[in-house]
Scaffold this active site. Structure first.
Site, PDB file in Angstrom:
ATOM      1  N   HIS A  35       0.867  -1.180   0.000  1.00 39.80           N
ATOM      2  CA  HIS A  35       0.000   0.000   0.000  1.00 39.80           C
ATOM      3  C   HIS A  35       0.901   1.226   0.000  1.00 39.80           C
ATOM      4  CE1 HIS A  35      -3.123   2.823   0.668  1.00 39.80           C
ATOM      5  NE2 HIS A  35      -2.683   3.185   1.862  1.00 39.80           N
ATOM      6  N   ASP A  37       1.075   5.065  -0.303  1.00 40.49           N
ATOM      7  CA  ASP A  37       0.391   6.357  -0.275  1.00 40.49           C
ATOM      8  C   ASP A  37       1.042   7.338  -1.233  1.00 40.49           C
ATOM      9  OD1 ASP A  37      -1.665   6.127   1.837  1.00 40.49           O
ATOM     10  OD2 ASP A  37       0.045   5.712   3.134  1.00 40.49           O
ATOM     11  N   ASP A 164      -7.587   1.616   2.486  1.00 40.18           N
ATOM     12  CA  ASP A 164      -7.177   2.551   3.535  1.00 40.18           C
ATOM     13  C   ASP A 164      -8.106   3.735   3.769  1.00 40.18           C
ATOM     14  OD1 ASP A 164      -5.477   3.330   5.603  1.00 40.18           O
ATOM     15  OD2 ASP A 164      -4.211   4.540   4.307  1.00 40.18           O
ATOM     16  N   HIS A 414      -6.289   9.722  -0.561  1.00 40.11           N
ATOM     17  CA  HIS A 414      -6.981   9.734   0.727  1.00 40.11           C
ATOM     18  C   HIS A 414      -6.161  10.352   1.858  1.00 40.11           C
ATOM     19  CE1 HIS A 414      -4.956   5.760   0.456  1.00 40.11           C
ATOM     20  NE2 HIS A 414      -4.702   5.951   1.726  1.00 40.11           N
TER      21      HIS A 414
END
Length: 944
Positions: A35, A37, A164, A414
């Site tokens: 994951h 970001d 997430d 996000h």
């Protein structure tokens, strides 16, 4: 033709190859993933390159995305059974451009064989609470197009993956369904909801994500992942983890195969108890993992080997490398009946006093800047089409829209527009948007020069919100160009800073325009006949509307609003508005130390502090164009109340900040509207700017709520509007950015405007939300709320176009002096206004002779007696400068032909609600839009 078709089928089958499963066993699908970001504690660039950043003398989060992809590609080649999924196209795009042809060929083969699978596929994993649907669709299209252009059909993601984001919007699910996704998996949902779903085996469901679209158009299979997006406890083998590796040499004292295998079997059976099928999914990875992929794969290889070896001794567990698409395929083959979900997953709480509802408002200036940037991008896209090829290379240089598209794509992340990043990362997001607009500015100048026939330079005043525009302040004679990106005529209020006291204002036809000079502003009334792309009113046009259909009164004692009247319907409500602040929890509660922070909203008390019970007022302007009253509540809170001639809305322009914290108290500032509307604990909020959902205080539609935070637990995100109503009255508030809102009292509606906090909320960002502002004493935020007061059955006729106008605002540019005689003063890119129910969502250059357009029906079913009906548009009669030669319909994400979309079908529990019906197209060129429908076309065009 037959040969090409067979080749396509072979490729599709090849890239969807899934490992074999065992129908008589519990099949455990291991999904290796990372994951990554697109900015959070570090900027996008810092994350990609693995830059070491220090804060308070501590290294911020070791991460290097380029090394993750290098390592994974290397390890996938070592065993054809291995799988990996990748999500964030913004990072992959950058990495791909840096690879040589040999590496690119290897990666392409891995994709074709289904060993490397792209999931989700957008430029980022967008936030779901604070994003507007138009920007979400754009960022998804950007990522999906790159994957399609690079890898073809095998690069097309089939599963949406939002592991997430902090709550999940129904409109996002609808978008994913219309883009052709077969399913959707996420990691976070309310702790009470999760506990109930685990007990009832409802962790997987069919989400019916629209009340207007005919099923299964917006139906989406949705699964809640068991461990967020982390591996089961004890099975993290990344270099950042401390779990024991599998030590399988029996001659060693610390041999642990039996222990690890039994622990895994226990975890598998425990997880299987929460799901309906004999297939379960395990996410094997987490934040920025797989930088040394060998650690992961070496241990997973052993885990699969030793667990499956027990099948010979009667074990009923089968472990395999897999992907979400392969897992979803097995669930579909099981042919089970799934529970039906029709609401959304807001608000999200991970414990009794930990509601993630603060980020709905965090970083209000960045949220506004992102929204304005979206408007500018749409204008840039449209003018690139209308101006033709010379728009990108013209008299003002080389311009492009791609830089802005990528900046906006990153901004949807996000931890971007959500306001949950570190301060230096927020600056970086803003810088990227500014850079993107600088590229677009050149394109816009070129296009306006082409369309007007004048190469006089256009000036953009970026600081009109703080009353700064050097050209209008210094010129005795100037013109203003207005570009309207909407598909209908609008009248837009404009205020310009000037130095003169008397101005003569005329429109493009030489007619006098109503205007008013007051203090340092000139206010003009101009109806912009500007259709979708009309650069008309090449003069300063400031328009404010008077109260010919609305009346507002102020209390003479308090200076506060006291009533609002709709003169058209002869209705009046009592209306009081004031500003308050919640005392942000400082974490000194022994039972629950949770603090308010970038994510969490946790006030110390349910009762906010009033900033002032009275307001000092001054009537600033009374004219034929505008009536304006200024209110001062404190040195750091003020407001201007405006009624514009001819407008149906009341404008409240608020200014909040710098929020004082010298008293040691963090503050979460709200404005509250109190009325005598009998709302009975119900209120309504939009989902990503589109469909509206009903909310109810202290209530959740899908489980019996135990309310532990009476304020924060009733907050919901609003992207463009919220309203309260009773049988006869509806008060709607249209916003200029995403914010948090609630109705805690009968007839009341509150909106959080600003937050300044002194403590971190322990959710990872590691710093208080205390934006310094220009002078390091705190951020000053300014914004607008538009209030409409109508009967409920006509409310949407007002708030729908009003909200679209707030999102897509006219672009103003200025030229010194008067236009030359040869200058074309008016231009419309449309042949005529679009029907009131139709919105031109997208007009963007696709290839040299093709244009991407999206037309949407902007009304929900049954919300408008006039406009909630099917409406038809002729594609060949849309544009004035384009000859439409051909049209092909595509999926919403523009990466599939509509006729080729073939989504998995699911069995759902029965519902008693009547299903909406759809009208059909009367002819190939005539497109019929049903309520809330978006249709996407690739047009082959020729410039006229």
């Amino acid at each position: 033709m037959a040969g090409l078709y067979l080749s396509f089928l072979f490729q599709l089958f090849f890239c969807l190859s899934c490992p074999a499963t065992n129908p008589s066993m519990l099949n455990v699908h291991l999904v290796p993933h990372t994951h990554d970001d697109v900015g959070w504690l570090k900027t996008v660039d810092q994350y990609y390159y693995g830059v070491i950043v220090f804060s308070d003398r501590n290294n911020i989060q070791h991460a290097g995305v380029q090394y993750i992809l290098d390592s994974v590609i290397d390890q996938l080649q070592k065993d054809p059974a291995r799988r990996f999924i990748y999500v964030e196209t913004a990072f992959f795009y950058r990495w791909w451009k840096q690879q040589n042809q040999s590496t690119q060929r290897i990666v392409t083969q891995l994709v074709n064989e289904g060993r490397l699978e792209f999931i989700n596929g957008g430029w980022c994993m967008s936030d779901e609470a604070t994003t507007h649907y138009s920007a979400v669709i754009d960022q998804m299209t950007l990522g999906l197009r790159f994957l399609n252009d690079t890898f073809g059909e095998c690069g097309r993601p089939r599963v949406a993956w939002h592991i997430d984001p902090f709550g999940h919007a129904r409109e996002h699910a609808s978008i994913f369904a219309q883009m052709g996704y077969d399913g959707f998996f996420f990691g976070r949902l309310d702790y009470q909801d999760k506990a109930r779903r685990m007990k009832t085996k409802e962790m997987e469901m069919l989400w019916r994500a629209s009340e207007s679209l005919t099923p299964p158009l917006a139906d989406l299979f949705t699964g809640v992942l068991p461990n967020g997006y982390n591996p089961p406890e004890g099975f993290c083998w990344d270099q950042s983890c401390d779990d024991a590796p599998i030590r399988d040499d029996p001659d060693l004292e610390d041999y642990n195969v039996d222990e690890i295998v039994q622990k895994f079997l226990n975890a598998s059976y425990r997880q299987a108890g929460f799901y309906k099928a004999n297939h379960i999914i395990m996410t094997m990875g987490s934040d920025f993992q797989y930088e040394n992929a060998n650690l992961w794969y070496k241990n997973m290889d052993k885990l699969i080997k030793y667990v499956n070896a027990l099948q010979a001794k009667g074990s009923k567990v089968n472990v395999l490398y897999s992907t979400p698409s392969c897992y979803l395929q097995e669930l579909n083959l099981a042919n089970l009946t799934w529970p039906l979900k029709t609401d959304d997953f807001f608000p999200y709480a991970d414990d009794a006093h930990d509601f993630w509802t603060g980020y709905f408002t965090s970083r209000p200036a960045l949220k506004l800047y992102e929204r304005l940037s979206n408007s500018r991008l749409q204008t840039c896209n449209q003018l690139e089409v209308l101006g033709g090829p010379k728009s990108k290379s013209g008299p003002f240089g080389e311009g492009d829209s791609d830089t802005m598209k990528r900046a906006m794509g990153v901004a949807q992340h996000h931890d971007a527009v959500s306001g949950t990043e570190k301060q230096h990362v927020a600056y970086d997001y803003a810088r990227r948007l500014a850079t993107g607009w600088a590229h677009c500015e050149v394109l816009v100048r070129n296009s306006l020069a082409i369309l007007s026939g004048s190469e006089a330079p256009h000036v953009f005043c970026e600081n009109l919100n703080i009353s700064v525009c050097p050209l209008t302040e210094s010129s005795h004679k100037f013109s203003m160009n207005v570009y309207n990106p909407l598909g209908r005529t609008v009248s837009w209020p404009v205020r310009l800073p000037v130095n003169g006291s008397v101005y003569s204002v005329t429109d493009a036809n030489g007619r006098a325009v109503d205007s008013q000079v007051g203090n340092v502003f000139i206010s003009l009334k101009c109806t912009c006949y500007i259709y979708d792309m009309k650069s008309s009113c090449l003069l300063p046009l400031l328009s404010v509307r008077c109260i010919n259909n609305k009346s507002v009164t102020f209390d003479e004692t308090t200076g506060l609003l006291s009533s609002l009247t709709n003169l058209e319907t002869n209705q009046t409500i009592q209306l009081t508005q004031n500003f308050y602040w919640y005392n942000a929890s400082a974490g000194n509660n022994k039972e629950s130390p949770q603090t308010s922070g970038a994510y969490i909203f946790r006030p110390n008390s349910s009762d906010p502090f009033v900033i002032n019970k009275t307001a000092e007022t001054q009537i600033v302007t009374v004219s034929s164009t505008v009536q304006e009253v200024t209110q001062w509540f404190s040195p750091w809170v003020s407001q201007v109340v405006r009624l514009y001639e001819g407008h149906r809305e009341l404008e409240l322009e608020w200014t909040v900040g710098p929020v004082p914290v010298a008293d040691g108290l963090g503050k979460e500032v709200i404005t509250r509207l109190d009325t005598d509307i009998k709302s009975s604990d119900y209120f309504y909020t939009d989902s990503n700017g589109r469909e509206v959902l009903e909310r109810r205080k202290d209530y959740r539609p899908t489980w019996e709520l135990k309310q532990t935070e009476p304020v924060a637990g009733n907050y919901y995100p609003i992207n463009s509007r919220a309203y309260i109503k009773d049988d006869k009255h509806q008060l709607t508030v249209v916003t200029d950015r995403s914010q948090g809102a609630s109705s805690l009292y009968n007839g009341s509606l509150e909106i959080m405007l600003h937050r300044r906090l002194l403590y971190d909320d322990y959710r990872g960002v590691g710093e208080p939300l205390s934006e310094p502002g220009d002078f390091s004493d705190g951020l000053v935020a300014r914004g607008r709320l538009l209030l409409t007061f109508t009967p409920p059955d006509t409310a949407a006729d007002v708030h729908r176009p009003l909200a679209q106008g707030m999102v897509l605002q006219p672009l103003l540019s200025f030229q010194d002096g008067t236009p030359s005689a040869n200058t074309k003063l008016e231009f419309s890119g449309l042949q005529t206004d679009l029907p009131p129910a139709v919105h031109l969502l997208t007009l963007s250059q696709w290839d040299e002779d093709t244009v991407l357009i999206r037309l949407e029906h902007q009304y929900q079913a049954k919300e408008s007696k006039t406009h909630s009906q099917p409406v038809t548009v002729n594609l060949q009669k849309l544009f004035s400068t384009l000859d439409v030669l051909g049209a092909s319909e595509m999926s919403l994400g523009a990466n599939q032909w509509k006729e080729d979309m073939d989504r998995l079908q699911w069995n759902a529990e029965k519902t008693s609600k009547p299903l909406p019906l759809s009208a059909k197209d009367p002819s190939p060129w005539e497109v019929t839009l049903n309520p809330m429908e978006i249709r996407t076309f690739l047009l082959r065009v020729r410039q006229l």
